[in-house]
Design a protein around this motif. Sequence first.
Motif, PDB file in Angstrom:
ATOM      1  N   ARG A  14      71.799  87.437  63.926  1.00  0.00           N
ATOM      2  CA  ARG A  14      72.830  88.129  65.067  1.00  0.00           C
ATOM      3  C   ARG A  14      74.160  88.473  63.991  1.00  0.00           C
ATOM      4  N   ASP A  38      70.054  91.701  65.392  1.00  0.00           N
ATOM      5  CA  ASP A  38      70.619  92.044  66.858  1.00  0.00           C
ATOM      6  C   ASP A  38      72.099  92.419  66.678  1.00  0.00           C
ATOM      7  N   ARG A  57      69.819  99.949  69.701  1.00  0.00           N
ATOM      8  CA  ARG A  57      68.893  99.466  70.542  1.00  0.00           C
ATOM      9  C   ARG A  57      67.537 100.141  70.167  1.00  0.00           C
ATOM     10  N   ARG A  60      66.828  97.780  67.852  1.00  0.00           N
ATOM     11  CA  ARG A  60      66.684  96.383  68.087  1.00  0.00           C
ATOM     12  C   ARG A  60      67.211  96.282  69.361  1.00  0.00           C
ATOM     13  N   SER A  63      70.547  94.447  70.608  1.00  0.00           N
ATOM     14  CA  SER A  63      71.657  94.825  70.492  1.00  0.00           C
ATOM     15  C   SER A  63      72.632  95.061  72.017  1.00  0.00           C
TER      16      SER A  63
END
Length: 262
Positions: A14, A38, A57, A60, A63
């Motif tokens: 993350r 992310d 996005r 990922r 996100s």
Amino acid sequence: MVQYSRLFSVQGQRACVIGAGSGIGREIAQGLAAWGADVVCADRDVDAARETSSLCRAQRPLSAAEYIDVTDPEQVREAPERFGHPQILVHTAAMNVRRRILDYRDDELEKVTSLNLTGTFRVLQAFGGSMVERGRGSMVFLSSIRARVVEPGQGVYGATKAGLESLVRSAASEFSTRGVRVNAIAPGVVTTPLTQQVQSDPGWFRNYAAQSALGRWAEPSELVGAAVYLASDAASYVTGSVLAVDGGWTAIDGGTSELHTP
């Protein structure tokens, strides 16, 4: 055995990019997403952050976009938990008021230092604390060549970036044994909204380009590799460092990239 093909991967981690709404922050957010993170795209302009998040996005799906104002201490204190305790933090938010020291107003001084220096400290403290508690993390802060070489009208901005680099070294000395690396990137001149005043003046624009060894400005995308490197295991033994991505500006002392004969 080290899997060298995965050195730059941040797969499944993350990440939070503060200042992701435009410029360098937007490109770094997309770069981290492309390498598997992310990404929480955080910005005071949340609509711009959403635009960046939609780009991330595509790589990922997890996100997201979040609002943050780093001049608000309570918001920053709550941000690590609200953002899911990121393992990667990239902080790019900054501002500049180009004015000579004798002409600087108190309100301008407060605005620049509040965002660039005090805000940086708050981010470093809040996200650093979260990472230290969990024993893992990489923090990357955007400095500038102006921490080392200045010009008339850049004194306050340069001082805030020099202060940022000092905070990075101090944090590295305190956090690194707890599994958290802290580094900075020092760009040269980059075509971002922050430099729009210079870009709009053709003579000024050309003069800046000539002062780097490469003889040109950088695009925001050219900072992505440095950020991904410092965030990833490729930089596992790098902490307390400032990586210059300045086209050779500081290497040639801000001189012209062209040779002139008498």
